[in-house]
Write an enzyme that holds these catalytic residues in place. Structure first.
Site, short mmCIF file in Angstrom:
data_model
loop_
_atom_site.label_atom_id
_atom_site.label_comp_id
_atom_site.label_asym_id
_atom_site.label_seq_id
_atom_site.Cartn_x
_atom_site.Cartn_y
_atom_site.Cartn_z
N LYS A 190 -3.74 7.93 -0.03
CA LYS A 190 -2.94 8.90 -0.77
C LYS A 190 -2.36 8.24 -2.03
O LYS A 190 -3.11 7.85 -2.89
CB LYS A 190 -1.87 9.48 0.15
CG LYS A 190 -2.41 9.89 1.54
CD LYS A 190 -3.34 11.08 1.50
CE LYS A 190 -4.05 11.39 2.82
NZ LYS A 190 -3.21 11.53 3.98
N TYR A 207 2.54 13.94 10.67
CA TYR A 207 1.14 14.08 10.27
C TYR A 207 0.33 14.54 11.47
O TYR A 207 0.30 13.87 12.50
CB TYR A 207 0.63 12.76 9.71
CG TYR A 207 -0.79 12.82 9.29
CD1 TYR A 207 -1.17 13.59 8.19
CD2 TYR A 207 -1.77 12.14 9.98
CE1 TYR A 207 -2.49 13.68 7.81
CE2 TYR A 207 -3.10 12.22 9.60
CZ TYR A 207 -3.44 12.99 8.51
OH TYR A 207 -4.76 13.08 8.14
C1 LIG Z 1 -3.32 11.17 5.32
C2 LIG Z 1 -2.17 10.73 6.14
C3 LIG Z 1 -2.35 9.90 7.24
C4 LIG Z 1 -3.71 9.46 7.70
O1 LIG Z 1 -4.38 8.68 6.75
P1 LIG Z 1 -5.98 8.61 6.67
O2 LIG Z 1 -6.25 7.61 5.61
O3 LIG Z 1 -6.47 9.99 6.36
O4 LIG Z 1 -6.46 8.15 8.01
C5 LIG Z 1 -1.21 9.50 7.93
N1 LIG Z 1 0.02 9.89 7.57
C6 LIG Z 1 0.24 10.69 6.50
C7 LIG Z 1 1.62 11.10 6.15
C8 LIG Z 1 -0.85 11.14 5.75
O5 LIG Z 1 -0.65 11.96 4.71
#
Ligand SMILES: *Cc1c(COP(=O)(O)O)cnc(C)c1O
Length: 383
Positions: free
Chosen positions: A202, A104
């Protein structure tokens, strides 16, 4: 109701079967209070004093996610980034950590900039190759191995069990960013990981309407207590309403992830043999580099994330994204709606994303509708 034998689907659908003692409500009350009454004898018998540290709005989501991951405890954070960075900040300056080259992007940037200035010795390696992991581990110095699988934006797969065995032999902890796999498809703690992290923003929430993170630990040990103390002291605290919404989203996690995975598999297979597509990156394709490991490590699907490399390079990729109607042109992932984005534009310099790559987050729409929309967008981009 919360019998140990219940399947995770049942636990999630009923949020562990919780019912409010006072009102008999099935959906929990929304606790907004920042502070809690102290007893007349100067004790806090409820264990709660101030909501930066203790918020009853967190309890059910933390317990449910910990249960689904098979861990001892969970802790909600203000974002996925807050959860991930708390793990690294619980280490000491001078500690050596291994991180994947493909991961990420925002966390990679933080590691290579802030964390190294703060004193962590961060080494980026090919985490999908156990030989690279073995060669990079420094016994007694490497304190953490960070895995992301499948990893953004190429969906490369790391063997959690093999990597954890190597890391543990060298005295290092293993944390897995399991945002893309979710507990529906992979349970990293059962494979030997010590910590699991999710951007709950997500799939766990699944409706693109909150930012949240979560960590689950295998053991309630001193390192976990340090991580939890950091949450309080850094103020990486989730809001009550976000915790409430997250619990609602979690009830449908299994349905959503299975639907997205099945559709992603169909979409990957369809576009793998397409005249306007150079390559499809998806661990569910038998020819994918990580397919054998993914088939062992993921149960019931390969996730809802895939990438497509457009014939004709960057311009064709951006034009394809411009012509979609049903897919939404936006970043993020794991929501009910399908998203498409030109990933190199988001990540900028240093990205492992080739310029012709479109990242797709498959939602829960009808798969034929999604395929037809992408077909017409590719056709228009190549006219
Ligand atoms: C979106 C995401 C993050 C970060 O999460 P946030 O809630 O945006 O801070 C970390 N790892 C993965 C794989 C992600 O898709």
């Amino acid at each position: 109701m919360d019998a140990p034998s219940l399947k995770p689907e049942s636990l999630a659908a009923q949020a562990l079967g919780w019912v409010d003692e006072t009102t008999r409500a099935i959906s929990p009350p929304l606790h907004a209070s920042t502070t809690f009454i102290r007893d007349t004898d100067n004790q806090y018998r409820t264990g709660r004093a101030y909501a930066r540290a203790d918020n009853p709005a967190f309890d059910q989501a933390e317990q449910l996610i910990a249960r689904l991951e098979g861990g001892a405890q969970g802790a909600l954070f203000a974002s996925g980034m807050a959860a991930a960075t708390a793990v690294f900040q619980a280490l000491a300056p001078g500690d050596h950590v291994l991180a994947p080259k493909v991961m990420y992007w925002s966390l990679r940037n933080w590691l290579l900039n802030f964390a190294t200035q703060w004193g962590l010795r961060v080494e980026s390696i090919d985490m999908t190759d156990p030989a690279s992991v073995r060669a990079a581990l420094k016994p007694g110095q490497t304190r953490l191995v960070w895995i992301e699988t499948p990893a953004n934006p190429l969906w490369s797969v790391t063997d959690i069990a093999a990597t954890a065995a190597l890391a543990h032999a060298a005295g290092a902890r293993v944390a897995v960013d399991s945002t893309v796999a979710t507990p529906v498809l992979t349970r990293p703690l059962a494979l030997g990981a010590d910590l699991v992290m999710h951007a709950a923003t997500k799939y766990l929430n699944g409706h693109s309407d909150l930012i949240a993170g979560v960590l689950v630990t295998r053991a309630d040990d001193a390192f976990w207590q340090r991580v939890k103390t950091l949450r309080v002291q850094l103020g990486a605290t989730l809001g009550s309403f976000e915790a409430w919404l997250l619990l609602r989203g979690l009830r449908t996690l299994y349905l959503r992830v299975r639907c997205a995975s099945a559709s992603a598999q169909r979409i990957a297979e369809h576009f793998a043999r397409h005249p306007h597509v150079e390559a499809v990156l998806y661990p569910g394709l038998p020819g994918a580099p990580g397919h054998a490991v993914a088939a062992r490590q993921m149960q019931g699907g390969f996730g809802g994330m895939l990438s497509i490399r457009a014939q004709g390079g960057e311009a064709a990729a951006i034009a394809t994204a411009a012509h979609v109607a049903l897919w939404k042109r936006a970043t993020s992932l794991g929501g009910t709606e399908s998203l498409i984005e030109h990933r190199a534009s988001v990540e900028g310099a240093g990205t492992p994303a080739p310029p012709d790559l479109l990242r797709l987050s498959v939602g829960i729409e009808d798969a034929d509708d999604l395929i037809a929309d992408l077909e017409q967008a590719l056709a228009r981009a190549h006219r």
